[in-house]
Scaffold this motif. Structure first.
Motif, PDB file in Angstrom:
ATOM      1  N   SER A 195     -29.663  38.102   8.850  1.00  0.00           N
ATOM      2  CA  SER A 195     -30.233  37.442  10.015  1.00  0.00           C
ATOM      3  C   SER A 195     -30.278  35.944   9.737  1.00  0.00           C
ATOM      4  CB  SER A 195     -31.635  37.981  10.280  1.00  0.00           C
ATOM      5  OG  SER A 195     -31.572  39.357  10.576  1.00  0.00           O
ATOM      6  N   TYR A 196     -30.325  35.175  10.818  1.00  0.00           N
ATOM      7  CA  TYR A 196     -30.326  33.722  10.693  1.00  0.00           C
ATOM      8  C   TYR A 196     -31.491  33.115  11.455  1.00  0.00           C
ATOM      9  CZ  TYR A 196     -25.573  34.077   8.943  1.00  0.00           C
ATOM     10  OH  TYR A 196     -24.475  34.377   8.193  1.00  0.00           O
ATOM     11  N   ILE A 197     -31.890  31.949  10.970  1.00  0.00           N
ATOM     12  CA  ILE A 197     -32.875  31.124  11.668  1.00  0.00           C
ATOM     13  C   ILE A 197     -32.278  29.739  11.843  1.00  0.00           C
ATOM     14  CG2 ILE A 197     -35.044  29.848  11.385  1.00  0.00           C
ATOM     15  CD1 ILE A 197     -36.325  32.174  10.281  1.00  0.00           C
TER      16      ILE A 197
ATOM     17  N   THR B 229     -38.252  27.358  16.141  1.00  0.00           N
ATOM     18  CA  THR B 229     -37.194  28.127  15.518  1.00  0.00           C
ATOM     19  C   THR B 229     -36.470  28.985  16.545  1.00  0.00           C
ATOM     20  OG1 THR B 229     -38.649  30.004  15.024  1.00  0.00           O
ATOM     21  CG2 THR B 229     -38.425  28.331  13.314  1.00  0.00           C
ATOM     22  N   LYS B 230     -35.268  29.388  16.162  1.00  0.00           N
ATOM     23  CA  LYS B 230     -34.526  30.398  16.916  1.00  0.00           C
ATOM     24  C   LYS B 230     -34.076  31.430  15.893  1.00  0.00           C
ATOM     25  CE  LYS B 230     -30.455  31.405  19.616  1.00  0.00           C
ATOM     26  NZ  LYS B 230     -29.129  30.910  19.990  1.00  0.00           N
ATOM     27  N   TYR B 231     -34.398  32.669  16.165  1.00  0.00           N
ATOM     28  CA  TYR B 231     -34.066  33.773  15.263  1.00  0.00           C
ATOM     29  C   TYR B 231     -32.906  34.561  15.838  1.00  0.00           C
ATOM     30  CZ  TYR B 231     -34.684  38.249  12.846  1.00  0.00           C
ATOM     31  OH  TYR B 231     -34.490  39.387  12.126  1.00  0.00           O
TER      32      TYR B 231
ATOM     33  N   ILE C 240     -39.338  28.975   4.972  1.00  0.00           N
ATOM     34  CA  ILE C 240     -38.015  28.757   5.559  1.00  0.00           C
ATOM     35  C   ILE C 240     -37.359  27.525   4.939  1.00  0.00           C
ATOM     36  CG2 ILE C 240     -36.769  28.147   7.681  1.00  0.00           C
ATOM     37  CD1 ILE C 240     -38.921  29.838   9.201  1.00  0.00           C
TER      38      ILE C 240
ATOM     39  N   GLN D 202     -41.200  30.718  17.385  1.00  0.00           N
ATOM     40  CA  GLN D 202     -40.103  30.726  18.351  1.00  0.00           C
ATOM     41  C   GLN D 202     -40.598  30.306  19.733  1.00  0.00           C
ATOM     42  OE1 GLN D 202     -37.245  34.169  17.827  1.00  0.00           O
ATOM     43  NE2 GLN D 202     -39.014  34.856  16.610  1.00  0.00           N
TER      44      GLN D 202
END
Length: 92
Positions: free
Chosen positions: A86-88, A74-76, A29, A69
């Motif tokens: 998609s985002y992290i 993290t937040k997905y 990441i 998460q």
């Protein structure tokens, strides 16, 4: 390297809950974030993260990605659109 990343790496290295697979995903990441020059919302794909983290199976990837998460790192935000990304978000 940005000081936030250095502090974040120190934080995860001190967390006894994390193992080599968690760390591999986080490093992947970070590599993607640096390449995108973005530390707030990192565009990702599962295939790219799996390749960079050297994880070969989807169940292994999902298990450790989900735990990151649950542990609050993290937040997905998934994209359900075929052309969407998609985002992290990373929580330092």
């Amino acid at each position: 390297m940005d000081r936030k990343w250095i502090n974040f790496l120190q934080k995860i290295s001190d967390d006894k809950r994390l193992n080599v697979w968690h760390i591999a995903i986080i490093v992947a990441i970070i590599q993607i974030a640096i390449a995108q020059n973005d530390i707030d919302r990192i565009k990702i794909s599962r295939s790219k993260l799996m390749k960079k983290s050297h994880i070969k199976t989807i169940p292994t990837y999902h298990k450790y990605f989900r735990e990151l998460q649950l542990f609050g790192y993290t937040k997905y935000t998934p994209s359900y659109h075929p052309q969407g990304r998609s985002y992290i978000e990373i929580f330092y």
